[in-house]
Design an enzyme around this catalytic site. Structure first.
Site, PDB file in Angstrom:
ATOM      1  N   LYS A 229      72.402  49.544  56.967  1.00  0.00           N
ATOM      2  CA  LYS A 229      73.871  49.671  56.894  1.00  0.00           C
ATOM      3  C   LYS A 229      74.320  50.978  57.550  1.00  0.00           C
ATOM      4  O   LYS A 229      73.506  51.769  58.001  1.00  0.00           O
ATOM      5  CB  LYS A 229      74.327  49.640  55.427  1.00  0.00           C
TER       6      LYS A 229
ATOM      7  N   HIS B 288      79.298  48.344  61.974  1.00  0.00           N
ATOM      8  CA  HIS B 288      80.579  47.682  61.682  1.00  0.00           C
ATOM      9  C   HIS B 288      81.744  48.439  62.303  1.00  0.00           C
ATOM     10  O   HIS B 288      82.681  48.857  61.630  1.00  0.00           O
ATOM     11  CB  HIS B 288      80.771  47.505  60.165  1.00  0.00           C
TER      12      HIS B 288
END
Ligand SMILES: NC(=O)c1ccc[n+]([C@@H]2O[C@H](COP(=O)([O-])OP(=O)(O)OC[C@H]3O[C@@H](n4cnc5c(N)ncnc54)[C@H](O)[C@@H]3O)[C@@H](O)[C@H]2O)c1
Length: 417
Positions: free
Chosen positions: A71, A89
Protein backbone atom coordinates in the site's frame (compact mmCIF):
# COMPACT_ATOMS: atom_id res chain seq x y z
CA UNK A 1 22.76 -2.60 -7.20
CA UNK A 2 20.17 -0.69 -5.12
CA UNK A 3 20.15 -1.55 -1.42
CA UNK A 4 16.72 -3.13 -1.03
CA UNK A 5 14.22 -3.60 1.79
CA UNK A 6 10.76 -5.14 2.09
CA UNK A 7 8.87 -2.58 4.13
CA UNK A 8 6.18 -3.29 6.70
CA UNK A 9 2.64 -2.15 5.93
CA UNK A 10 1.02 0.56 8.02
CA UNK A 11 -2.61 0.77 6.92
CA UNK A 12 -4.36 -1.07 9.78
CA UNK A 13 -4.24 -4.27 11.83
CA UNK A 14 -5.77 -6.30 8.97
CA UNK A 15 -2.99 -5.41 6.57
CA UNK A 16 -0.90 -8.53 7.02
CA UNK A 17 0.12 -8.99 3.38
CA UNK A 18 3.70 -8.92 2.15
CA UNK A 19 4.95 -8.21 -1.38
CA UNK A 20 7.66 -10.89 -1.06
CA UNK A 21 7.26 -14.10 0.93
CA UNK A 22 10.19 -15.71 2.78
CA UNK A 23 10.37 -18.31 -0.04
CA UNK A 24 10.75 -15.59 -2.67
CA UNK A 25 13.37 -13.80 -0.56
CA UNK A 26 15.22 -17.10 -0.18
CA UNK A 27 15.25 -17.60 -3.96
CA UNK A 28 16.46 -14.04 -4.61
CA UNK A 29 19.21 -14.39 -2.02
CA UNK A 30 20.32 -17.66 -3.64
CA UNK A 31 20.52 -15.80 -6.96
CA UNK A 32 22.97 -13.39 -5.32
CA UNK A 33 20.67 -10.47 -4.39
CA UNK A 34 20.67 -9.00 -0.87
CA UNK A 35 17.20 -8.33 0.54
CA UNK A 36 16.57 -6.80 3.96
CA UNK A 37 13.21 -6.90 5.69
CA UNK A 38 11.68 -4.34 8.02
CA UNK A 39 10.67 -6.09 11.25
CA UNK A 40 6.90 -6.41 11.68
CA UNK A 41 4.85 -8.28 14.25
CA UNK A 42 1.60 -8.68 12.29
CA UNK A 43 2.84 -9.77 8.88
CA UNK A 44 1.35 -13.12 7.80
CA UNK A 45 4.91 -14.56 7.59
CA UNK A 46 6.83 -13.86 10.77
CA UNK A 47 10.24 -12.21 11.09
CA UNK A 48 11.96 -15.50 11.91
CA UNK A 49 10.85 -17.01 8.59
CA UNK A 50 12.62 -14.14 6.77
CA UNK A 51 15.73 -14.57 8.91
CA UNK A 52 15.77 -18.28 8.09
CA UNK A 53 15.56 -17.30 4.42
CA UNK A 54 18.77 -15.32 4.94
CA UNK A 55 17.33 -11.79 5.16
CA UNK A 56 18.60 -9.23 7.66
CA UNK A 57 15.88 -7.65 9.81
CA UNK A 58 16.04 -3.86 10.03
CA UNK A 59 14.06 -1.44 12.23
CA UNK A 60 13.35 1.09 9.46
CA UNK A 61 13.53 1.36 5.66
CA UNK A 62 15.04 4.85 5.89
CA UNK A 63 18.58 3.79 4.95
CA UNK A 64 17.60 1.79 1.87
CA UNK A 65 17.52 2.93 -1.73
CA UNK A 66 14.75 0.61 -3.02
CA UNK A 67 11.70 0.15 -0.78
CA UNK A 68 9.30 -2.63 -1.75
CA UNK A 69 5.82 -2.35 -0.23
CA UNK A 70 2.17 -2.94 -1.07
CA UNK A 71 0.00 0.00 0.00
CA UNK A 72 0.93 3.68 -0.02
CA UNK A 73 4.11 4.32 2.02
CA UNK A 74 3.65 6.87 4.81
CA UNK A 75 4.34 10.35 3.41
CA UNK A 76 6.97 11.14 6.04
CA UNK A 77 8.86 7.91 5.31
CA UNK A 78 9.94 8.97 1.79
CA UNK A 79 13.66 9.81 1.83
CA UNK A 80 15.66 12.00 -0.55
CA UNK A 81 16.34 10.13 -3.86
CA UNK A 82 14.68 6.95 -2.59
CA UNK A 83 12.91 4.54 -4.97
CA UNK A 84 9.56 3.01 -3.98
CA UNK A 85 7.29 0.45 -5.55
CA UNK A 86 3.74 0.36 -4.19
CA UNK A 87 0.07 0.83 -5.00
CA UNK A 88 0.20 4.62 -4.71
CA UNK A 89 -3.45 5.24 -5.71
CA UNK A 90 -2.50 8.48 -7.42
CA UNK A 91 -3.20 7.98 -11.12
CA UNK A 92 -6.81 9.20 -10.96
CA UNK A 93 -5.51 12.30 -9.15
CA UNK A 94 -6.96 10.98 -5.85
CA UNK A 95 -6.88 14.06 -3.62
CA UNK A 96 -6.06 12.09 -0.45
CA UNK A 97 -2.79 10.91 -2.03
CA UNK A 98 -1.63 14.12 -3.69
CA UNK A 99 0.55 15.02 -0.67
CA UNK A 100 2.29 11.66 -1.20
CA UNK A 101 2.87 12.36 -4.89
CA UNK A 102 4.12 15.87 -4.13
CA UNK A 103 6.57 14.42 -1.60
CA UNK A 104 8.06 12.11 -4.25
CA UNK A 105 8.59 15.20 -6.42
CA UNK A 106 9.98 17.37 -3.61
CA UNK A 107 12.43 14.67 -2.48
CA UNK A 108 13.74 13.88 -5.96
CA UNK A 109 12.41 10.37 -5.35
CA UNK A 110 11.20 7.70 -7.78
CA UNK A 111 7.84 5.92 -7.81
CA UNK A 112 6.93 2.67 -9.57
CA UNK A 113 3.28 1.72 -9.26
CA UNK A 114 1.93 -1.85 -9.49
CA UNK A 115 -1.31 -0.60 -10.98
CA UNK A 116 0.55 0.77 -13.99
CA UNK A 117 2.58 -2.39 -14.70
CA UNK A 118 0.93 -3.64 -17.88
CA UNK A 119 2.06 -5.94 -20.67
CA UNK A 120 2.21 -4.93 -24.34
CA UNK A 121 -1.54 -5.63 -24.67
CA UNK A 122 -2.25 -3.20 -21.82
CA UNK A 123 -3.28 -5.94 -19.36
CA UNK A 124 -2.10 -5.64 -15.76
CA UNK A 125 0.40 -8.31 -14.81
CA UNK A 126 0.42 -8.04 -11.01
CA UNK A 127 -2.70 -7.52 -8.93
CA UNK A 128 -4.82 -8.76 -6.06
CA UNK A 129 -8.09 -8.66 -8.02
CA UNK A 130 -8.77 -12.40 -7.90
CA UNK A 131 -8.49 -12.38 -4.09
CA UNK A 132 -10.77 -9.34 -3.79
CA UNK A 133 -13.32 -11.23 -5.91
CA UNK A 134 -13.06 -14.37 -3.81
CA UNK A 135 -13.17 -12.63 -0.42
CA UNK A 136 -15.86 -10.20 -1.61
CA UNK A 137 -18.17 -12.97 -2.83
CA UNK A 138 -17.68 -15.01 0.35
CA UNK A 139 -18.36 -12.01 2.60
CA UNK A 140 -21.45 -11.17 0.54
CA UNK A 141 -22.77 -14.74 0.91
CA UNK A 142 -21.93 -14.70 4.62
CA UNK A 143 -24.08 -11.58 5.02
CA UNK A 144 -26.88 -13.10 2.92
CA UNK A 145 -26.83 -16.17 5.21
CA UNK A 146 -27.15 -13.99 8.29
CA UNK A 147 -29.95 -12.01 6.68
CA UNK A 148 -31.93 -15.18 5.90
CA UNK A 149 -31.44 -16.38 9.47
CA UNK A 150 -33.19 -13.20 10.70
CA UNK A 151 -36.40 -14.45 9.07
CA UNK A 152 -35.78 -18.14 9.84
CA UNK A 153 -35.38 -19.16 6.20
CA UNK A 154 -33.13 -22.22 6.16
CA UNK A 155 -30.24 -22.39 3.71
CA UNK A 156 -26.75 -23.85 3.74
CA UNK A 157 -25.57 -20.33 2.88
CA UNK A 158 -25.89 -19.61 6.61
CA UNK A 159 -22.86 -21.88 7.21
CA UNK A 160 -20.57 -19.55 5.30
CA UNK A 161 -18.21 -17.63 7.56
CA UNK A 162 -16.57 -14.30 6.81
CA UNK A 163 -13.47 -14.97 4.71
CA UNK A 164 -10.91 -14.29 7.45
CA UNK A 165 -12.51 -17.10 9.48
CA UNK A 166 -10.93 -19.67 7.13
CA UNK A 167 -7.29 -20.72 6.93
CA UNK A 168 -7.18 -20.10 3.20
CA UNK A 169 -8.52 -21.10 -0.18
CA UNK A 170 -7.96 -24.85 0.18
CA UNK A 171 -10.07 -24.99 3.34
CA UNK A 172 -12.74 -22.80 1.77
CA UNK A 173 -13.01 -25.05 -1.27
CA UNK A 174 -13.31 -28.21 0.77
CA UNK A 175 -15.97 -26.77 3.14
CA UNK A 176 -18.01 -25.17 0.36
CA UNK A 177 -18.06 -28.48 -1.52
CA UNK A 178 -20.18 -29.91 1.32
CA UNK A 179 -23.00 -27.34 1.06
CA UNK A 180 -26.15 -27.74 -0.97
CA UNK A 181 -27.59 -24.37 -1.88
CA UNK A 182 -30.39 -26.02 -3.86
CA UNK A 183 -32.07 -26.82 -0.54
CA UNK A 184 -34.09 -24.04 1.09
CA UNK A 185 -34.31 -20.47 -0.16
CA UNK A 186 -33.24 -19.97 -3.80
CA UNK A 187 -29.99 -17.98 -4.08
CA UNK A 188 -29.88 -16.04 -7.37
CA UNK A 189 -26.63 -14.23 -7.92
CA UNK A 190 -25.81 -11.59 -10.50
CA UNK A 191 -22.08 -10.87 -10.88
CA UNK A 192 -21.44 -7.66 -12.84
CA UNK A 193 -17.99 -7.43 -14.44
CA UNK A 194 -15.70 -9.95 -16.09
CA UNK A 195 -12.27 -8.74 -14.95
CA UNK A 196 -10.03 -10.34 -12.33
CA UNK A 197 -12.43 -9.49 -9.52
CA UNK A 198 -15.46 -10.80 -11.40
CA UNK A 199 -13.63 -14.02 -12.21
CA UNK A 200 -12.65 -14.46 -8.55
CA UNK A 201 -16.31 -14.08 -7.53
CA UNK A 202 -17.27 -16.67 -10.16
CA UNK A 203 -14.80 -19.16 -8.68
CA UNK A 204 -16.66 -18.97 -5.37
CA UNK A 205 -19.98 -19.68 -7.11
CA UNK A 206 -18.40 -22.73 -8.71
CA UNK A 207 -17.04 -23.98 -5.36
CA UNK A 208 -20.63 -23.72 -4.10
CA UNK A 209 -21.78 -25.77 -7.11
CA UNK A 210 -24.14 -23.04 -8.27
CA UNK A 211 -25.07 -23.63 -11.91
CA UNK A 212 -24.22 -20.79 -14.30
CA UNK A 213 -27.16 -19.38 -16.22
CA UNK A 214 -26.65 -17.44 -19.43
CA UNK A 215 -27.32 -13.73 -18.90
CA UNK A 216 -29.40 -13.71 -22.10
CA UNK A 217 -31.94 -16.02 -20.43
CA UNK A 218 -32.20 -13.65 -17.49
CA UNK A 219 -32.56 -10.66 -19.83
CA UNK A 220 -35.43 -12.47 -21.56
CA UNK A 221 -37.08 -13.11 -18.20
CA UNK A 222 -36.50 -16.90 -18.23
CA UNK A 223 -35.67 -17.32 -14.56
CA UNK A 224 -34.71 -20.91 -13.64
CA UNK A 225 -35.98 -22.56 -10.47
CA UNK A 226 -33.54 -23.07 -7.58
CA UNK A 227 -30.18 -21.42 -6.93
CA UNK A 228 -27.87 -20.19 -9.72
CA UNK A 229 -25.54 -17.41 -10.78
CA UNK A 230 -25.16 -15.35 -13.90
CA UNK A 231 -22.55 -12.87 -15.17
CA UNK A 232 -23.22 -9.55 -16.91
CA UNK A 233 -20.65 -7.34 -18.59
CA UNK A 234 -20.96 -3.66 -19.53
CA UNK A 235 -22.90 -4.51 -22.72
CA UNK A 236 -25.70 -6.18 -20.76
CA UNK A 237 -26.41 -3.24 -18.49
CA UNK A 238 -25.75 -0.23 -20.73
CA UNK A 239 -27.23 0.77 -24.08
CA UNK A 240 -26.54 3.56 -26.56
CA UNK A 241 -29.08 6.33 -26.18
CA UNK A 242 -29.57 6.45 -29.98
CA UNK A 243 -30.35 2.72 -30.20
CA UNK A 244 -27.16 1.79 -32.11
CA UNK A 245 -25.20 -1.33 -31.06
CA UNK A 246 -23.06 -1.36 -27.91
CA UNK A 247 -19.32 -1.19 -28.68
CA UNK A 248 -16.96 -1.48 -25.70
CA UNK A 249 -14.38 0.98 -27.11
CA UNK A 250 -17.13 3.47 -27.90
CA UNK A 251 -18.53 3.00 -24.38
CA UNK A 252 -15.09 3.65 -22.83
CA UNK A 253 -14.57 6.70 -25.07
CA UNK A 254 -18.00 8.30 -24.57
CA UNK A 255 -19.43 6.96 -21.29
CA UNK A 256 -22.70 8.61 -20.27
CA UNK A 257 -22.59 11.13 -23.11
CA UNK A 258 -23.75 8.37 -25.49
CA UNK A 259 -24.82 5.59 -23.11
CA UNK A 260 -27.51 5.05 -20.48
CA UNK A 261 -27.86 2.31 -17.87
CA UNK A 262 -30.46 -0.40 -18.50
CA UNK A 263 -29.75 -2.10 -15.19
CA UNK A 264 -33.30 -1.59 -13.88
CA UNK A 265 -34.55 -4.13 -16.45
CA UNK A 266 -32.73 -6.88 -14.54
CA UNK A 267 -34.04 -5.90 -11.10
CA UNK A 268 -36.30 -8.45 -9.43
CA UNK A 269 -34.63 -11.36 -11.26
CA UNK A 270 -31.77 -11.92 -8.78
CA UNK A 271 -31.45 -11.50 -5.02
CA UNK A 272 -27.69 -11.07 -4.55
CA UNK A 273 -25.67 -8.56 -6.57
CA UNK A 274 -21.87 -8.69 -6.77
CA UNK A 275 -20.55 -5.52 -8.35
CA UNK A 276 -17.02 -5.59 -9.82
CA UNK A 277 -16.65 -3.25 -12.85
CA UNK A 278 -14.15 -0.47 -13.16
CA UNK A 279 -16.18 2.76 -12.88
CA UNK A 280 -15.61 6.50 -12.88
CA UNK A 281 -17.98 9.51 -12.94
CA UNK A 282 -17.81 9.40 -16.71
CA UNK A 283 -19.99 6.26 -16.87
CA UNK A 284 -23.74 5.84 -16.20
CA UNK A 285 -24.79 4.96 -12.65
CA UNK A 286 -26.68 1.67 -12.36
CA UNK A 287 -28.52 2.21 -9.12
CA UNK A 288 -28.87 5.87 -8.37
CA UNK A 289 -30.99 7.02 -5.47
CA UNK A 290 -34.09 7.64 -7.58
CA UNK A 291 -33.94 4.25 -9.28
CA UNK A 292 -33.60 2.48 -5.92
CA UNK A 293 -36.57 4.38 -4.50
CA UNK A 294 -38.77 3.61 -7.52
CA UNK A 295 -37.75 -0.07 -7.54
CA UNK A 296 -37.46 -0.66 -3.81
CA UNK A 297 -39.51 -3.87 -3.87
CA UNK A 298 -37.24 -5.35 -6.54
CA UNK A 299 -33.86 -4.53 -5.01
CA UNK A 300 -31.52 -7.42 -4.13
CA UNK A 301 -31.32 -8.49 -0.45
CA UNK A 302 -27.58 -8.11 -0.41
CA UNK A 303 -25.19 -6.07 -2.55
CA UNK A 304 -21.50 -6.92 -2.48
CA UNK A 305 -19.97 -3.76 -3.94
CA UNK A 306 -16.41 -4.90 -4.48
CA UNK A 307 -15.73 -1.97 -6.83
CA UNK A 308 -16.55 0.13 -3.77
CA UNK A 309 -17.05 3.49 -5.49
CA UNK A 310 -18.54 5.65 -2.74
CA UNK A 311 -21.76 7.32 -4.00
CA UNK A 312 -20.73 5.97 -7.39
CA UNK A 313 -22.44 3.56 -9.75
CA UNK A 314 -24.43 2.12 -6.83
CA UNK A 315 -25.47 5.09 -4.71
CA UNK A 316 -26.35 2.77 -1.82
CA UNK A 317 -22.59 2.48 -1.25
CA UNK A 318 -22.54 5.40 1.14
CA UNK A 319 -19.34 4.34 2.88
CA UNK A 320 -16.63 1.71 2.66
CA UNK A 321 -17.52 -0.96 5.22
CA UNK A 322 -14.77 -2.65 7.21
CA UNK A 323 -13.60 -6.18 7.92
CA UNK A 324 -14.74 -5.66 11.54
CA UNK A 325 -18.12 -4.17 10.53
CA UNK A 326 -18.75 -5.55 7.07
CA UNK A 327 -22.43 -4.69 6.55
CA UNK A 328 -24.82 -1.76 6.56
CA UNK A 329 -28.36 -1.54 5.26
CA UNK A 330 -29.38 1.14 2.79
CA UNK A 331 -32.74 2.84 3.29
CA UNK A 332 -34.24 3.43 -0.18
CA UNK A 333 -36.88 5.89 1.07
CA UNK A 334 -34.48 8.30 2.77
CA UNK A 335 -31.22 7.58 0.93
CA UNK A 336 -29.61 7.04 4.33
CA UNK A 337 -28.16 3.87 5.84
CA UNK A 338 -28.02 2.09 9.18
CA UNK A 339 -25.32 -0.17 10.51
CA UNK A 340 -25.78 -3.93 10.39
CA UNK A 341 -28.16 -6.30 8.65
CA UNK A 342 -31.92 -5.75 8.43
CA UNK A 343 -34.78 -6.33 5.98
CA UNK A 344 -35.78 -2.68 5.46
CA UNK A 345 -33.46 -2.25 2.47
CA UNK A 346 -30.58 -3.88 0.62
CA UNK A 347 -27.69 -4.79 2.91
CA UNK A 348 -24.37 -3.61 1.49
CA UNK A 349 -20.89 -5.10 1.85
CA UNK A 350 -18.32 -2.58 0.60
CA UNK A 351 -15.05 -3.55 2.29
CA UNK A 352 -12.18 -1.85 0.47
CA UNK A 353 -9.30 -4.06 1.64
CA UNK A 354 -10.77 -7.47 0.89
CA UNK A 355 -7.54 -9.25 -0.15
CA UNK A 356 -6.29 -8.75 3.44
CA UNK A 357 -8.79 -11.43 4.47
CA UNK A 358 -6.76 -13.90 2.41
CA UNK A 359 -3.34 -12.56 3.34
CA UNK A 360 -1.35 -15.77 2.88
CA UNK A 361 -2.83 -16.83 -0.48
CA UNK A 362 -2.81 -13.26 -1.81
CA UNK A 363 0.81 -12.67 -0.75
CA UNK A 364 2.00 -15.93 -2.29
CA UNK A 365 0.35 -15.13 -5.61
CA UNK A 366 1.65 -11.56 -5.69
CA UNK A 367 5.15 -12.50 -4.59
CA UNK A 368 5.49 -15.20 -7.25
CA UNK A 369 5.11 -12.49 -9.92
CA UNK A 370 6.95 -9.68 -8.17
CA UNK A 371 10.10 -11.71 -7.53
CA UNK A 372 10.75 -11.75 -11.30
CA UNK A 373 10.72 -7.94 -11.42
CA UNK A 374 12.98 -7.46 -8.38
CA UNK A 375 16.34 -8.07 -10.13
CA UNK A 376 15.38 -5.47 -12.78
CA UNK A 377 14.38 -2.96 -10.12
CA UNK A 378 17.57 -3.52 -8.13
CA UNK A 379 19.67 -2.90 -11.23
CA UNK A 380 18.02 0.46 -11.96
CA UNK A 381 20.77 2.93 -12.90
CA UNK A 382 19.76 6.21 -11.27
CA UNK A 383 22.67 8.06 -12.91
CA UNK A 384 20.76 7.89 -16.24
CA UNK A 385 18.06 10.27 -17.44
CA UNK A 386 14.55 8.87 -17.95
CA UNK A 387 14.87 8.71 -21.76
CA UNK A 388 18.12 6.75 -21.52
CA UNK A 389 16.98 4.13 -19.00
CA UNK A 390 17.44 0.56 -20.07
CA UNK A 391 14.73 -1.01 -18.00
CA UNK A 392 12.25 -3.88 -18.38
CA UNK A 393 9.57 -2.23 -20.60
CA UNK A 394 6.74 -3.08 -18.20
CA UNK A 395 8.59 -1.38 -15.35
CA UNK A 396 9.63 1.55 -17.53
CA UNK A 397 5.98 2.24 -18.45
CA UNK A 398 4.96 1.96 -14.80
CA UNK A 399 7.22 4.78 -13.60
CA UNK A 400 5.08 7.68 -12.41
CA UNK A 401 7.84 9.85 -10.93
CA UNK A 402 11.51 9.52 -11.87
CA UNK A 403 14.07 11.42 -9.80
CA UNK A 404 11.47 13.97 -8.71
CA UNK A 405 9.84 14.54 -12.12
CA UNK A 406 6.51 13.24 -13.39
CA UNK A 407 7.27 10.97 -16.36
CA UNK A 408 5.73 11.95 -19.74
CA UNK A 409 2.67 9.64 -19.42
CA UNK A 410 1.83 11.02 -15.98
CA UNK A 411 2.41 14.75 -16.55
CA UNK A 412 -1.40 15.14 -16.51
CA UNK A 413 -1.23 14.64 -12.73
CA UNK A 414 0.27 18.12 -12.37
CA UNK A 415 -3.20 19.65 -12.41
CA UNK A 416 -4.19 17.67 -9.29
CA UNK A 417 -1.17 18.72 -7.23
N1 LIG B 1 -12.74 -3.88 -2.53
C1 LIG B 1 -11.48 -4.26 -2.69
O1 LIG B 1 -10.81 -4.65 -1.72
C2 LIG B 1 -10.87 -4.24 -4.06
C3 LIG B 1 -9.63 -4.87 -4.29
C4 LIG B 1 -9.12 -4.91 -5.60
C5 LIG B 1 -9.83 -4.27 -6.63
N2 LIG B 1 -10.99 -3.61 -6.35
C6 LIG B 1 -11.75 -2.90 -7.40
O2 LIG B 1 -12.45 -3.83 -8.20
C7 LIG B 1 -12.69 -3.26 -9.48
C8 LIG B 1 -12.40 -4.25 -10.57
O3 LIG B 1 -11.05 -4.67 -10.56
P1 LIG B 1 -10.53 -5.70 -11.67
O4 LIG B 1 -9.14 -6.06 -11.29
O5 LIG B 1 -11.51 -6.79 -11.91
O6 LIG B 1 -10.52 -4.75 -12.94
P2 LIG B 1 -10.44 -5.11 -14.47
O7 LIG B 1 -9.69 -4.02 -15.13
O8 LIG B 1 -9.92 -6.51 -14.60
O9 LIG B 1 -11.94 -5.02 -15.04
C9 LIG B 1 -13.16 -4.98 -14.37
C10 LIG B 1 -14.31 -4.84 -15.34
O10 LIG B 1 -14.45 -3.48 -15.72
C11 LIG B 1 -14.40 -3.37 -17.14
N3 LIG B 1 -13.49 -2.26 -17.48
C12 LIG B 1 -12.16 -2.27 -17.43
N4 LIG B 1 -11.65 -1.06 -17.81
C13 LIG B 1 -12.72 -0.29 -18.07
C14 LIG B 1 -12.87 1.06 -18.48
N5 LIG B 1 -11.82 1.88 -18.72
N6 LIG B 1 -14.10 1.54 -18.62
C15 LIG B 1 -15.18 0.76 -18.40
N7 LIG B 1 -15.10 -0.51 -18.01
C16 LIG B 1 -13.89 -1.04 -17.84
C17 LIG B 1 -13.83 -4.66 -17.66
O11 LIG B 1 -14.40 -4.96 -18.92
C18 LIG B 1 -14.23 -5.66 -16.61
O12 LIG B 1 -15.52 -6.19 -16.85
C19 LIG B 1 -11.82 -2.00 -9.56
O13 LIG B 1 -12.66 -0.87 -9.38
C20 LIG B 1 -10.88 -2.14 -8.38
O14 LIG B 1 -10.50 -0.89 -7.84
C21 LIG B 1 -11.52 -3.61 -5.09
Amino acid sequence: MLKTVVRKEHKNQWERRTPLTPDAVDQLIKQGFTIDVEACDIRIFNDQAYQQAGAKLVPTPAEHKLVVGIKEPPVDSIQQDQVHIAFSHTIKGQSYNMPLLQTFIDKGATLFDYETIVNERGARTIAFGRFAGIAGAIDTFHIAGKKLQLINKPSDIANIKQTHGYDGIEQIKSEFGQYDLQKGEAIRVLIVGTGNVGKGAEEVCRWLKLPKVDIQSIELGHIPEGSWYTVASSRHINARKDGKDFEFDDFVANGSIEYKSTFDQLLGRFNILIQTPYWTEKYPKHLDRERMKTNKEKLPWVIGDISCDINGSLECTKIASTIDEPAFTYQPETGDYKNGISWDGPTVMSIDNLPCELSADASEHFSAILKNYIPHLMQLDLSLEFDDLELHPELYRSLIVYKGKLTPNYKYLKKYL
